[in-house]
Design a protein around this motif. Structure first.
Motif, PDB file in Angstrom:
ATOM      1  N   TRP A  44       0.810  -1.219   0.000  1.00 48.26           N
ATOM      2  CA  TRP A  44       0.000   0.000   0.000  1.00 48.26           C
ATOM      3  C   TRP A  44       0.843   1.268   0.000  1.00 48.26           C
ATOM      4  O   TRP A  44       0.417   2.301  -0.538  1.00 48.26           O
ATOM      5  N   SER A  45       2.045   1.232   0.576  1.00 47.72           N
ATOM      6  CA  SER A  45       2.861   2.449   0.604  1.00 47.72           C
ATOM      7  C   SER A  45       3.271   2.887  -0.799  1.00 47.72           C
ATOM      8  O   SER A  45       3.764   4.011  -0.973  1.00 47.72           O
ATOM      9  N   ALA A  46       3.073   2.035  -1.807  1.00 45.48           N
ATOM     10  CA  ALA A  46       3.333   2.437  -3.190  1.00 45.48           C
ATOM     11  C   ALA A  46       2.423   3.577  -3.614  1.00 45.48           C
ATOM     12  O   ALA A  46       2.764   4.349  -4.520  1.00 45.48           O
ATOM     13  N   ILE A  47       1.254   3.699  -2.965  1.00 47.56           N
ATOM     14  CA  ILE A  47       0.308   4.748  -3.346  1.00 47.56           C
ATOM     15  C   ILE A  47      -0.001   5.708  -2.202  1.00 47.56           C
ATOM     16  O   ILE A  47      -0.737   6.681  -2.395  1.00 47.56           O
ATOM     17  N   SER A  48       0.538   5.460  -1.005  1.00 49.36           N
ATOM     18  CA  SER A  48       0.180   6.313   0.129  1.00 49.36           C
ATOM     19  C   SER A  48       0.620   7.754  -0.090  1.00 49.36           C
ATOM     20  O   SER A  48      -0.101   8.695   0.266  1.00 49.36           O
TER      21      SER A  48
ATOM     22  N   MET B 195       0.243  -1.226  -9.796  1.00 47.38           N
ATOM     23  CA  MET B 195      -0.334   0.070  -9.456  1.00 47.38           C
ATOM     24  C   MET B 195       0.449   1.206 -10.116  1.00 47.38           C
ATOM     25  O   MET B 195      -0.139   2.212 -10.547  1.00 47.38           O
ATOM     26  N   ASN B 196       1.769   1.080 -10.212  1.00 50.28           N
ATOM     27  CA  ASN B 196       2.556   2.097 -10.914  1.00 50.28           C
ATOM     28  C   ASN B 196       2.127   2.208 -12.364  1.00 50.28           C
ATOM     29  O   ASN B 196       1.963   3.315 -12.900  1.00 50.28           O
ATOM     30  N   MET B 197       1.926   1.065 -13.005  1.00 55.25           N
ATOM     31  CA  MET B 197       1.529   1.064 -14.407  1.00 55.25           C
ATOM     32  C   MET B 197       0.120   1.642 -14.590  1.00 55.25           C
ATOM     33  O   MET B 197      -0.128   2.480 -15.460  1.00 55.25           O
ATOM     34  N   LEU B 198      -0.810   1.199 -13.724  1.00 54.77           N
ATOM     35  CA  LEU B 198      -2.197   1.637 -13.864  1.00 54.77           C
ATOM     36  C   LEU B 198      -2.362   3.121 -13.523  1.00 54.77           C
ATOM     37  O   LEU B 198      -3.110   3.841 -14.200  1.00 54.77           O
ATOM     38  N   THR B 199      -1.688   3.594 -12.469  1.00 55.56           N
ATOM     39  CA  THR B 199      -1.818   5.012 -12.127  1.00 55.56           C
ATOM     40  C   THR B 199      -1.228   5.897 -13.220  1.00 55.56           C
ATOM     41  O   THR B 199      -1.772   6.974 -13.518  1.00 55.56           O
TER      42      THR B 199
ATOM     43  N   GLY C 210      -5.980  18.109 -11.783  1.00 60.76           N
ATOM     44  CA  GLY C 210      -5.381  16.867 -12.260  1.00 60.76           C
ATOM     45  C   GLY C 210      -5.982  15.653 -11.588  1.00 60.76           C
ATOM     46  O   GLY C 210      -6.958  15.753 -10.831  1.00 60.76           O
ATOM     47  N   ASN C 211      -5.414  14.488 -11.847  1.00 57.58           N
ATOM     48  CA  ASN C 211      -5.906  13.229 -11.272  1.00 57.58           C
ATOM     49  C   ASN C 211      -4.724  12.285 -11.113  1.00 57.58           C
ATOM     50  O   ASN C 211      -3.992  12.039 -12.084  1.00 57.58           O
ATOM     51  N   THR C 212      -4.522  11.759  -9.917  1.00 57.97           N
ATOM     52  CA  THR C 212      -3.404  10.829  -9.698  1.00 57.97           C
ATOM     53  C   THR C 212      -3.621   9.480 -10.372  1.00 57.97           C
ATOM     54  O   THR C 212      -2.680   8.725 -10.569  1.00 57.97           O
ATOM     55  N   GLY C 213      -4.874   9.142 -10.689  1.00 59.96           N
ATOM     56  CA  GLY C 213      -5.171   7.838 -11.301  1.00 59.96           C
ATOM     57  C   GLY C 213      -5.296   6.708 -10.308  1.00 59.96           C
ATOM     58  O   GLY C 213      -5.544   5.560 -10.695  1.00 59.96           O
ATOM     59  N   VAL C 214      -5.162   7.004  -9.003  1.00 56.18           N
ATOM     60  CA  VAL C 214      -5.190   5.948  -7.985  1.00 56.18           C
ATOM     61  C   VAL C 214      -6.551   5.270  -7.911  1.00 56.18           C
ATOM     62  O   VAL C 214      -6.644   4.041  -7.795  1.00 56.18           O
ATOM     63  N   ALA C 215      -7.629   6.041  -7.975  1.00 54.69           N
ATOM     64  CA  ALA C 215      -8.969   5.470  -7.838  1.00 54.69           C
ATOM     65  C   ALA C 215      -9.255   4.439  -8.935  1.00 54.69           C
ATOM     66  O   ALA C 215      -9.694   3.315  -8.659  1.00 54.69           O
ATOM     67  N   SER C 216      -9.000   4.811 -10.173  1.00 60.11           N
ATOM     68  CA  SER C 216      -9.254   3.886 -11.288  1.00 60.11           C
ATOM     69  C   SER C 216      -8.351   2.661 -11.197  1.00 60.11           C
ATOM     70  O   SER C 216      -8.777   1.535 -11.501  1.00 60.11           O
TER      71      SER C 216
END
Length: 539
Positions: A18-22, A153-157, A217-223
């Motif tokens: 989870w810390s990849a996106i925190s 998650m890096n790829m998707l965000t 902007g949008n971080t892309g995390v939600a999607s």
């Protein structure tokens, strides 16, 4: 049977990544820097704790039910709940509703609790002669969850990312309630200022130092969370269709159970578990062992950047931080495999002695390594100290993984194999306690250190330079801090020459605290002895 069990646990191990996106969640509105409405690091980091804690409680609550329902039904239900939880959390992120995000994390935890122990029970039944290795391989999947979650998650965000609007490096700023506003399109709108140092820590390219429009902007995390939730649900449900337990009485060819395991009296019923002192000693030891590792995993990526990126920017990049998180995940995976195999050779009790006595110097040396590295970042030894820090933390995480990998076999040694699934569900409460204690201690001690550091810096800053930088006088500092306009990194840009940046040392007290906790765990584990025969089932 190993493949579906392992794949299930890879999915369930996502909280470790989870810390990849925190850090991105702390910039969900500001994108390049935290806006006033953005979540603090503790709120963005606690989802890991919520998922693992809820998983431990659920595993304990549903332990008996998973035995009655069987491996396939409990796995299928758990997979659906787990995937749905990610989708609910994604909705919470998209709506910037922390309560809804936590509700999704809670649902993930319930699904994880239903799915965690059945594959372990099945593999121990298939391989009673290699209980440690069998459980270790399955639980290794759980420890390696971040190895899949982080790059995915890096790829998707990056796919769903939308960068904010850049407004320039010089604007007429209005400060209200600690927030910074600029006139955009004829209206006052909130803006954030990103320094060059802050931009270097971001996984985005082509950004310039200056002001950016909040909410553009949008971080892309939600999607990304919604997508990965669908992947996890499909994987666990598919595994549920494949996995099964052996027929009653099954024994591998050439294996004869030791006399102590031959009769029904070799098993302690799960209802008697809490009556045995061994449970409380081993539970406490496991909790204290896991606390430090859980704390490190909860903030791994932002921590490595906060500690080393400013002093070694060419080396400690965003890619390095992601690689570091994956190295910790690899340590988690390797520890679960290696320590499980070692425990089959030297015994579970000796293995736990190595854990407890070895963790004390591991945590105790980390502040020294940080100081040596950042005090002379251009010296020839700096990369060596950095490598030693990374290696020590990987070793700490390998012990975290090894603790939970060896526990099922340790439980089977103490209580017999018959009820190990339900018994392990009770022991998973150690993960619940440690995943609350670890991140909670680390983040709160860090916050105290950060507050003290800001107070010290503010006592040394030039008031004129401060007013010019932040558009307000020193008396407004508390409001600016609360609105996230004033941070250590921004304050350091106007500090007198020779001022030491306190950012790398914010975690020092935490490391010493973890070493002390493990010392207590070492003493408690020496008190674990064989279970009294009065607690075993009668023939």
């Amino acid at each position: 049977m190993f493949v579906p069990a392992f794949c299930t646990h890879v999915c369930l191990g996502a909280p470790y990544g989870w810390s990849a996106i925190s850090a991105q969640l702390t910039r969900e509105n500001g994108i390049v820097a935290s806006a006033a409405s953005d979540w603090a690091l503790d709120l963005a980091s606690y989802p890991m704790s919520v998922m693992i804690a809820a998983g431990g409680i659920s595993a304990a609550m549903f332990g008996k039910w998973t035995i009655k329902a069987g491996v396939r039904k409990s796995l299928a239900l758990g997979g659906v709940l787990y995937g749905a939880g990610f989708c609910v959390a994604a909705t919470g992120v998209s709506q910037h509703n922390v309560g809804l995000m936590y509700a999704g994390n809670l649902l993930c935890g319930i699904g994880y609790g239903c799915s965690y122990t059945p594959p372990i029970q099945a593999l121990i039944d298939w391989f009673p002669d290699r209980k440690g290795l069998a459980s270790g391989i399955v639980i290794a999947g759980f420890g390696s969850g971040a190895l899949f979650f982080t790059p995915m998650m890096n790829m998707l965000t990056n796919k769903f990312l939308s960068l904010p609007t850049y407004l320039g490096n010089s604007l007429d700023i209005v400060v209200e309630g600690g927030k910074q506003f600029a006139r955009v399109g004829g209206e006052l709108q909130e803006v954030v200022y990103a320094t060059s140092g802050e931009l270097l820590k971001l996984p985005y390219e082509g950004l310039a130092e200056g002001f950016y429009l909040v909410g553009s902007g949008n971080t892309g995390v939600a999607s990304a969370l919604a997508c990965i939730g669908g992947m996890y649900a499909a994987t666990v449900v598919t595994s549920a269709m494949i996995i099964k337990r052996p027929a009653p009485g099954y024994l591998p060819v050439g294996y004869t159970p030791p006399p102590a395991q031959a009769g029904s009296g070799a098993n302690v019923h799960v209802d008697n578990l809490f009556k045995t002192p061994q449970f409380w000693f081993l539970f406490s030891t496991s909790t204290l062992l896991a606390t430090g590792g859980m704390g490190l995993m909860s903030v791994a990526k932002p921590m490595i950047q906060s500690v080393f990126a400013d002093s070694m920017p060419a080396l400690v990049t965003t890619s390095f931080a992601s690689a570091y998180l994956m190295a910790l995940a690899a340590g988690n995976l390797g520890g679960r495999l290696a320590w499980a195999a070692i425990s089959d050779k030297i015994g579970r009790r000796n293995t736990f002695h190595i854990y407890t006595l070895g963790s004390i110097p591991i945590f105790g040396c980390l502040p020294y390594l940080i100081t040596q590295c950042v005090s002379n970042p251009t010296g020839t030894m700096a990369p060596v100290y950095l490598a030693a820090f990374c290696g020590s933390t990987v070793a700490a995480i390998s012990i975290l993984g090894g603790t939970f990998a060896v526990l099922p076999a340790y439980e089977a040694d103490l209580y017999g194999p018959k009820y190990v699934g339900a018994i392990h569900g009770r022991f998973l409460l150690a993960a619940t306690v440690s995943t609350i204690m670890g991140p909670g201690l680390l983040l709160n001690l860090r916050k105290v250190a950060e507050t003290e550091a800001l107070t010290d810096l503010l006592s040394k800053v030039d008031p004129v330079a401060f007013a010019s930088k932040f558009g307000a006088d020193l008396s407004s500092a508390p409001t600016l801090i609360e609105a996230k306009t004033l941070t250590i990194s921004k304050l350091m840009t106007i500090m007198p020459d020779g001022t030491v940046d306190p950012s790398p040392f914010l975690y020092n007290n935490t490391m010493y605290t973890m070493a002390g906790l493990v010392s207590v765990g070492a003493m408690l584990h020496f008190m674990v002895r064989p279970v009294n025969q009065k607690y075993f089932e009668k023939e």
